[in-house]
Design an enzyme around this catalytic site. Structure first.
Site, PDB file in Angstrom:
ATOM      1  CG  ASN A   1      -0.605  -0.068   2.856  1.00 19.70           C
ATOM      2  OD1 ASN A   1       0.165   0.968   2.744  1.00 19.70           O
ATOM      3  ND2 ASN A   1      -0.156  -0.960   3.322  1.00 19.70           N
TER       4      ASN A   1
ATOM      5  N   PRO B   1      -2.192 -12.834  10.410  1.00 18.99           N
ATOM      6  CG  PRO B   1      -0.204 -12.229  10.934  1.00 18.99           C
ATOM      7  CD  PRO B   1      -0.997 -12.361  10.024  1.00 18.99           C
TER       8      PRO B   1
HETATM    9  O1  PMT Z   1       3.038   5.905   6.712  1.00 16.64           O
HETATM   10  P1  PMT Z   1       2.037   7.697   5.950  1.00 16.64           P
HETATM   11  O2  PMT Z   1       2.809   7.440   4.609  1.00 16.64           O
HETATM   12  O3  PMT Z   1       2.888   8.480   6.726  1.00 16.64           O
HETATM   13  O4  PMT Z   1       0.206   7.442   6.620  1.00 16.64           O
HETATM   14  C1  PMT Z   1       0.261   7.394   7.850  1.00 16.64           C
HETATM   15  C2  PMT Z   1      -1.182   6.123   7.685  1.00 16.64           C
HETATM   16  C3  PMT Z   1      -2.106   6.723   6.748  1.00 16.64           C
HETATM   17  C4  PMT Z   1      -0.269   4.783   7.071  1.00 16.64           C
HETATM   18  C5  PMT Z   1      -1.201   6.064   9.226  1.00 16.64           C
HETATM   19  O5  PMT Z   1      -1.566   7.154   9.449  1.00 16.64           O
HETATM   20  C6  PMT Z   1      -2.755   5.207   9.548  1.00 16.64           C
HETATM   21  O6  PMT Z   1      -3.695   5.437   9.141  1.00 16.64           O
HETATM   22  N1  PMT Z   1      -2.166   3.929   9.869  1.00 16.64           N
HETATM   23  C7  PMT Z   1      -2.879   2.343   9.588  1.00 16.64           C
HETATM   24  C8  PMT Z   1      -3.561   2.310   8.720  1.00 16.64           C
HETATM   25  C9  PMT Z   1      -3.896   1.047   8.756  1.00 16.64           C
HETATM   26  O7  PMT Z   1      -3.823  -0.243   8.260  1.00 16.64           O
HETATM   27  O8  PMT Z   1      -5.291   1.054   8.987  1.00 16.64           O
HETATM   28  P2  PMT Z   1      -6.734   0.062   9.620  1.00 16.64           P
HETATM   29  O9  PMT Z   1      -7.866   0.627   9.529  1.00 16.64           O
HETATM   30  O10 PMT Z   1      -6.333  -0.652   7.807  1.00 16.64           O
HETATM   31  O11 PMT Z   1      -6.276  -0.657  10.760  1.00 16.64           O
HETATM   32  C10 PMT Z   1      -6.477  -0.284  12.284  1.00 16.64           C
HETATM   33  C11 PMT Z   1      -5.457  -0.785  13.048  1.00 16.64           C
HETATM   34  O12 PMT Z   1      -4.966  -2.481  13.103  1.00 16.64           O
HETATM   35  C12 PMT Z   1      -4.959   0.052  12.795  1.00 16.64           C
HETATM   36  O13 PMT Z   1      -3.615   0.363  14.577  1.00 16.64           O
HETATM   37  C13 PMT Z   1      -2.818  -0.895  12.078  1.00 16.64           C
HETATM   38  O14 PMT Z   1      -2.219  -1.288  12.789  1.00 16.64           O
HETATM   39  C14 PMT Z   1      -3.471  -2.411  12.509  1.00 16.64           C
HETATM   40  N2  PMT Z   1      -3.340  -3.538  12.100  1.00 16.64           N
HETATM   41  C15 PMT Z   1      -4.269  -3.817  10.974  1.00 16.64           C
HETATM   42  C16 PMT Z   1      -4.104  -5.116  10.003  1.00 16.64           C
HETATM   43  C17 PMT Z   1      -3.668  -5.970  10.687  1.00 16.64           C
HETATM   44  N3  PMT Z   1      -3.452  -6.939  10.157  1.00 16.64           N
HETATM   45  N4  PMT Z   1      -2.583  -5.906  11.592  1.00 16.64           N
HETATM   46  C18 PMT Z   1      -2.609  -5.090  12.433  1.00 16.64           C
HETATM   47  O15 PMT Z   1      -2.125  -4.301  13.658  1.00 16.64           O
END
Ligand code: PMT
Length: 400
Positions: free
Chosen positions: A210, A307
């Protein structure tokens, strides 16, 4: 190194005290500051840009309408870059222009465009300093929150004796240190943090990933370190330098990130999941490069779930204070609150990644932060400023 990683924009206006500016740059750098110099037209009559470029290690900016400079670090970018703008020496003329709100050259424009604190070290003849016009301008500037450091009193270059001498470079460095001192809100706290994307291999040369650049997570690592935390950063592949004093563990895939986190999470007080972890990975990784087949116009990939790292941390019997991120394009609050509850988080920072100029791979971001029974809005700012606000918010809730 009381100014380690601090970004100081030194403005130099025209006055005989400008000869001390080169020494000031060196003393600021001794304390670890990164210094960029901006000169007014008249400053260049007293000291050359070449001298300041040599001591600061960066080209000196002096023109508002320079296409080459704008193509590098443009004036708005420079205004946002600074943690502090210090103008030393600040002449009577410069202060008059600032009091009038003028943007007639680069330095005065930066003072209007910056979100950072501006501090002035006045330096001029004692009669000019005591003149009612100068005193009225100083009062106006102080009433707008601009800091006035000095002047000193004593014998002057022109032979007069009285107030108007620029503070000594070491005294100005001390003021900068006091101004930029960060409260050690996370002193003694061990933080484990994820940042960047993951890469899920399809074959030896291709992967699913991504647009995460790691900028948000790295800014948090730096802000937490500044606040006194002991920081370990588990990072996906990014093109960023490791913040000073931070331990970095490089990983590629979600499974590697999961393993790196789970083997360290027992020793941390605080966990922040800022990485954009791929939710799925290819079910099979081809051992050789996948070949295009002549008769198939379509290709179907089987994916399996990765995971969920933060959910695994949230499920621990003895879990650290856990902060997640939510990258959403619609219904930001609703999805963030759902993740807060489902993944057993203490706090979640949601970003609306459908907005241009923020979120993935942008320099700026804006966050809506939620916790059980409360929320806060952190408006659009560069990621380091935002990270400092977020760290202060997390520290407050972690400690209470
Ligand atoms: O890296 P940059 O270019 O500065 O951009 C920053 C960002 C947009 C990536 C950052 O601010 C952000 O939003 N990060 C989380 C992105 C994400 O994957 O969001 P999510 O809504 O899909 O996941 C929710 C949470 O679960 C997050 O804390 C993620 O780290 C965690 N997760 C998700 C999937 C997974 N398999 N394991 C996880 O731990």
């Amino acid at each position: 190194m009381r100014l380690a990683d601090k970004r100081i924009l030194l403005g130099i206006s025209g006055g005989i005290a400008a000869y001390k500016s080169a020494e000031l740059v060196r003393r600021l750098k001794d304390q670890g500051a990164e210094v960029r110099v901006v000169m007014t037209r008249s400053a260049k009559e007293f000291i050359t840009p070449l001298t300041l470029q040599a001591v600061s290690g960066h080209p000196v900016a002096d023109s508002l309408l320079d296409p080459a400079a704008e193509a590098g670090m443009g004036h708005i970018e420079l205004a946002k870059w600074a943690d502090l703008i210090l103008i030393a020496p600040a002449s009577a003329n410069l202060m008059a222009r600032m009091a009038a709100g003028m943007a007639d050259e680069l330095l005065t424009t930066l003072c209007l465009a910056t979100p950072a604190q501006v501090a002035l070290a006045p330096a001029m003849n004692q009669q000019m300093y005591l003149n009612a016009a100068t005193q009225a301008n100083l009062k106006t500037l102080a009433s707008r929150g601009i800091l006035l450091w000095g002047p000193d009193s004593g014998s002057q270059a022109c032979g007069d004796v009285g107030p108007g001498r620029m503070l000594d470079p070491l005294a100005l460095v001390e003021r900068c240190c006091q101004q930029l001192a960060v409260e050690p809100l996370l002193a003694g706290v061990t933080l484990l943090l994820t940042a960047g994307p993951t890469r899920e291999a399809l074959d030896p040369v291709r992967y699913i990933s991504n647009h995460s650049s790691g900028k948000m997570g790295y800014a948090i690592a730096r802000a937490a370190r500044e606040a006194g935390a002991d920081v370990t950063l588990v990072s996906g592949p990014v093109a960023l330098a490791t913040p000073q004093g931070v331990e970095r563990i490089d990983v590629e895939s979600a499974q590697q990130m999961h393993q790196a986190v789970m083997s360290r999470v027992g020793a941390c007080d605080l966990f922040i999941g800022c990485a954009a972890v791929a939710d799925y990975r290819p079910a099979q990784v081809a051992p050789q490069k996948i070949k295009k087949s002549g008769d198939n116009d379509q290709m179907t990939l089987a994916l399996v779930k990765n995971p969920d790292i933060i959910a695994a941390v949230g499920a621990l019997a003895e879990k650290p204070f856990t902060v997640g991120f939510a990258a959403e394009t619609v219904d930001v609050e609703q999805y963030a609150l759902d993740k807060l509850r489902r993944k057993r988080l203490d706090m979640i920072a949601a970003n609306d990644v459908s907005q241009a100029g923020q979120g993935f791979n942008a320099d700026d971001n804006a966050l809506a932060v939620f916790w059980q029974g409360g929320q806060a809005t952190l408006p659009l700012a560069d990621k380091l400023t935002l990270a400092r606000h977020l760290v202060a918010l997390i520290a407050h809730h972690y400690r209470s």
